[in-house]
Structure formats: C-alpha cells, structure tokens
Write a protein that holds these residues in place. Structure first.
Motif, PDB file in Angstrom:
ATOM      1  N   ASP A   1       0.474  -1.213   0.050  1.00 19.09           N
ATOM      2  CA  ASP A   1       0.367   0.258  -0.191  1.00 19.09           C
ATOM      3  C   ASP A   1       0.711   1.534  -0.017  1.00 19.09           C
ATOM      4  N   MET A   2       1.602   1.177   0.995  1.00 22.66           N
ATOM      5  CA  MET A   2       2.849   2.057   0.824  1.00 22.66           C
ATOM      6  C   MET A   2       3.382   2.807  -0.337  1.00 22.66           C
ATOM      7  N   GLU A   3       4.158   2.061  -1.071  1.00 20.35           N
ATOM      8  CA  GLU A   3       4.826   1.408  -1.687  1.00 20.35           C
ATOM      9  C   GLU A   3       3.559   2.029  -3.534  1.00 20.35           C
ATOM     10  N   LYS A   4       2.694   1.883  -3.046  1.00 20.96           N
ATOM     11  CA  LYS A   4       1.440   2.102  -4.425  1.00 20.96           C
ATOM     12  C   LYS A   4       1.395   3.508  -4.646  1.00 20.96           C
ATOM     13  N   ASN A   5       1.364   4.617  -3.412  1.00 14.92           N
ATOM     14  CA  ASN A   5       1.431   5.744  -2.920  1.00 14.92           C
ATOM     15  C   ASN A   5       2.777   6.526  -3.442  1.00 14.92           C
ATOM     16  N   ASP A   6       3.808   6.368  -3.805  1.00 11.12           N
ATOM     17  CA  ASP A   6       4.781   6.263  -3.379  1.00 11.12           C
ATOM     18  C   ASP A   6       5.045   8.135  -4.129  1.00 11.12           C
ATOM     19  N   ASN A   7       3.888   7.882  -5.290  1.00 11.56           N
ATOM     20  CA  ASN A   7       4.216   9.603  -6.342  1.00 11.56           C
ATOM     21  C   ASN A   7       2.624  10.260  -6.089  1.00 11.56           C
ATOM     22  N   ASN A   8       2.019   9.826  -4.966  1.00 14.37           N
ATOM     23  CA  ASN A   8       1.452  10.274  -4.859  1.00 14.37           C
ATOM     24  C   ASN A   8       1.473  11.243  -3.269  1.00 14.37           C
ATOM     25  N   ASN A   9       1.730  12.441  -2.746  1.00 14.30           N
ATOM     26  CA  ASN A   9       1.876  12.548  -1.671  1.00 14.30           C
ATOM     27  C   ASN A   9       0.754  12.531  -0.747  1.00 14.30           C
ATOM     28  N   VAL A  10      -0.282  13.134  -0.979  1.00 17.19           N
ATOM     29  CA  VAL A  10      -1.227  13.054   0.109  1.00 17.19           C
ATOM     30  C   VAL A  10      -1.786  11.647   0.041  1.00 17.19           C
ATOM     31  N   LEU A  11      -2.053  10.741  -0.846  1.00 18.45           N
ATOM     32  CA  LEU A  11      -1.967   9.207  -0.087  1.00 18.45           C
ATOM     33  C   LEU A  11      -0.864   8.927   0.804  1.00 18.45           C
ATOM     34  N   LEU A  12      -0.236   8.808  -0.491  1.00 19.20           N
ATOM     35  CA  LEU A  12       0.917   8.455   0.752  1.00 19.20           C
ATOM     36  C   LEU A  12       1.147   9.260   2.232  1.00 19.20           C
ATOM     37  N   PHE A  13       0.241  10.024   2.689  1.00 17.73           N
ATOM     38  CA  PHE A  13       0.256  10.401   3.902  1.00 17.73           C
ATOM     39  C   PHE A  13      -0.343  10.356   4.728  1.00 17.73           C
ATOM     40  N   ILE A  14      -1.363   9.448   4.164  1.00 16.45           N
ATOM     41  CA  ILE A  14      -2.568   9.444   4.628  1.00 16.45           C
ATOM     42  C   ILE A  14      -2.716   7.870   5.124  1.00 16.45           C
ATOM     43  N   SER A  15      -1.795   7.221   3.916  1.00 18.91           N
ATOM     44  CA  SER A  15      -1.692   5.516   3.726  1.00 18.91           C
ATOM     45  C   SER A  15      -0.094   5.360   5.226  1.00 18.91           C
ATOM     46  N   ALA A  16       0.581   6.528   5.408  1.00 17.98           N
ATOM     47  CA  ALA A  16       1.298   6.120   5.704  1.00 17.98           C
ATOM     48  C   ALA A  16       0.866   6.749   7.863  1.00 17.98           C
ATOM     49  N   GLN A  17       0.199   7.279   7.649  1.00 20.99           N
ATOM     50  CA  GLN A  17      -0.691   7.242   9.742  1.00 20.99           C
ATOM     51  C   GLN A  17      -1.617   6.130   9.629  1.00 20.99           C
ATOM     52  N   ARG A  18      -2.207   5.167   8.836  1.00 15.48           N
ATOM     53  CA  ARG A  18      -2.796   4.494   8.543  1.00 15.48           C
ATOM     54  C   ARG A  18      -1.971   3.428   9.767  1.00 15.48           C
ATOM     55  N   SER A  19      -0.834   3.618   8.370  1.00 13.56           N
ATOM     56  CA  SER A  19      -0.106   2.318   8.627  1.00 13.56           C
ATOM     57  C   SER A  19       0.412   2.241   9.964  1.00 13.56           C
ATOM     58  N   LYS A  20       0.639   3.078  10.167  1.00  6.01           N
ATOM     59  CA  LYS A  20       2.150   3.473  11.422  1.00  6.01           C
ATOM     60  C   LYS A  20       0.964   2.294  13.281  1.00  6.01           C
TER      61      LYS A  20
END
Ligand SMILES: [Zn+2]
Ligand SMILES: [Zn+2]
Length: 253
Positions: A159-178
């Motif tokens: 999921d993290m890798e998938k959003n690597d090029n989209n900062n917003v999605l990456l942020f949300i994904s990183a917060q959820r993953s944490k």
C-alpha cells in the motif's frame, strides 16, 4: 547205600563248575580262605590248607545257623535293593515333574515380563502421540496466524509503495499504517513468544533398566539345591531366590 549209589549222588550234586577252571567241578571248600575249589585249584595253585569235601560240608548246611544268617542277609539285601529302586524311580518321577514345573514357571514369568514391558512401551508411545497431537494443533494455529500477520504486513508495505508518487495518499497511507503496524508488531511478538515456549522432547531410556538387563541373572536363575555359592551381586532375583546356588542363567528374552 552202595558204592555205585554214592558215585551217582556225587555226580548228581557236584554240578557246579569252578569259576577259575571252568572245565572242572567244584568239589572242595577251604574253611580258612572261605573258598570253593576244584581239583585244579588244589594242584595248580598249590593250595595247602586243610580242605573239606563239598559233599560233607553241604550235608547239614541247610539247618545251620550260618545258612540262616546268610538267608536272612540275602532277603534283607533283596528288600533293600527293591527300596533303592523305588527311591530312584520316585526321584526320576519327581525330577520329570520338577522339570515341567520349572519350564512352566519360566514361561509364566516370561509372559508376565513381556506383558508388563509391552504395557510400559505402549504407555510411552501413547504419551508421545498425545503430547505431540496437542503441540501440533498449537503449532498449526500459530502457523495460521503467523501467515495472516505476514500477509497483513505485506499488504501494508504494498500500500505504501503504491502511493509512492502521491504525497497526499502517501501521508494518509503512512498514518494508517503506523497504527496497524504497532498491532502487527504486538502480534508478531506474541507469536514468537509462544513458539519459543513450545518445549522440545526426547526419550531417555532408563539407565537403571539397561544395566539391570546386562546383569548376569537379571531374568532369574536356574540353580541346584546342592550348591551353596552366594551371589551377592544377584540383586534382581535375590528376592525370589534367597539362598545360594550355582547358576545356569536363563536367557528368556
Ligand atoms: Zn578251580
Ligand atoms: Zn585255603
């Protein structure tokens, strides 16, 4: 009685041959040597004692105390011989019975020992089966949740890798993953702890039993009642065979 009658009586009664000179008849008795003699005995062996004619000494022998004593002795001898034969026969019978009894006792003991050992071995293998069945269930469960946890972690990573090029999605994904990562980490720790707590097992043969088996008379001993040799090291069968005997060890197993 005429001379001819006398001669006939002599021929009739003197019919036993000398043991030393089988062709000669016994005709004399030597009271000194208590010997039965023929003519050859006297001439060839130069027998010089004063001899009696067999006819004379035997004439009233039947009524003599000497004959009665001999008769009595021979009768007793025959009785004794009969008793001895009976004793030997009884002993032979008792011996045969005892042999069968001993063989049966060994067989019974063998069956008892084998049954007892079989039961113990059966108990051991049952215990191995039971313990391992429970552990296998536990391990299967751990394998299942471990795989599920791994899949979850892999999904987070993807999921993290998938959003690597989209900062917003990456942020949300990183917060959820944490948050989920902490939960996954806790689970991983619990799984590892449980895996480490699973004991290992091994079979240890009884050294006491092994050395007992190596013992000379560990099964028992076949011993003669005539022997008084003490086997002090004969621990296992000492309870059953207190006393002391030489030994033919019976290898039953
Ligand atoms: Zn002779
Ligand atoms: Zn003589």
């Amino acid at each position: 009685m005429s001379t001819m009658d006398n001669v006939e009586e002599v021929h009739e009664n003197l019919s036993e041959h000398c043991e030393k000179h089988p062709r000669e008849l016994i005709k004399y008795f030597c009271p000194v040597h208590q010997a039965l003699l023929c003519g050859d005995c006297i001439v060839l062996d130069s027998h010089t004692c004063k001899l009696e004619s067999i006819l004379n000494v035997s004439f009233s022998f039947k009524d003599s105390s000497v004959y009665k004593d001999i008769k009595c002795l021979i009768r007793k001898l025959a009785d004794d011989a009969c008793k001895t034969t009976t004793t030997v026969e009884n002993k032979a019978m008792a011996f045969g019975n005892s042999e069968r009894k001993n063989e049966n006792e060994v067989c019974d003991f063998q069956s008892k020992v084998i049954a007892c050992l079989n039961e113990q071995f059966q108990n051991l293998t049952s215990q191995i089966t039971k313990v391992n069945r429970e552990l296998k269930i536990n391990l299967l469960h751990l394998q299942k949740i471990s795989k599920e946890t791994e899949d979850e972690a892999t999904a987070l990573k993807a999921d993290m890798e998938k959003n690597d090029n989209n900062n917003v999605l990456l942020f949300i994904s990183a917060q959820r993953s944490k948050y989920r990562a902490n939960d996954i980490l806790d689970r991983l720790h619990r799984i590892e702890e449980e895996v480490n707590n699973i004991p290992t097992f091994e079979f240890t043969p009884s050294s006491q039993f092994e050395s007992a088996l190596k013992g000379r008379n560990c099964i028992g001993a076949y011993r003669s009642s005539a022997d008084t040799y003490e086997h002090s090291s004969d621990k296992i069968c000492s309870d059953e065979h207190k006393g002391s005997f030489t030994t033919v060890v019976l290898i039953v197993l």
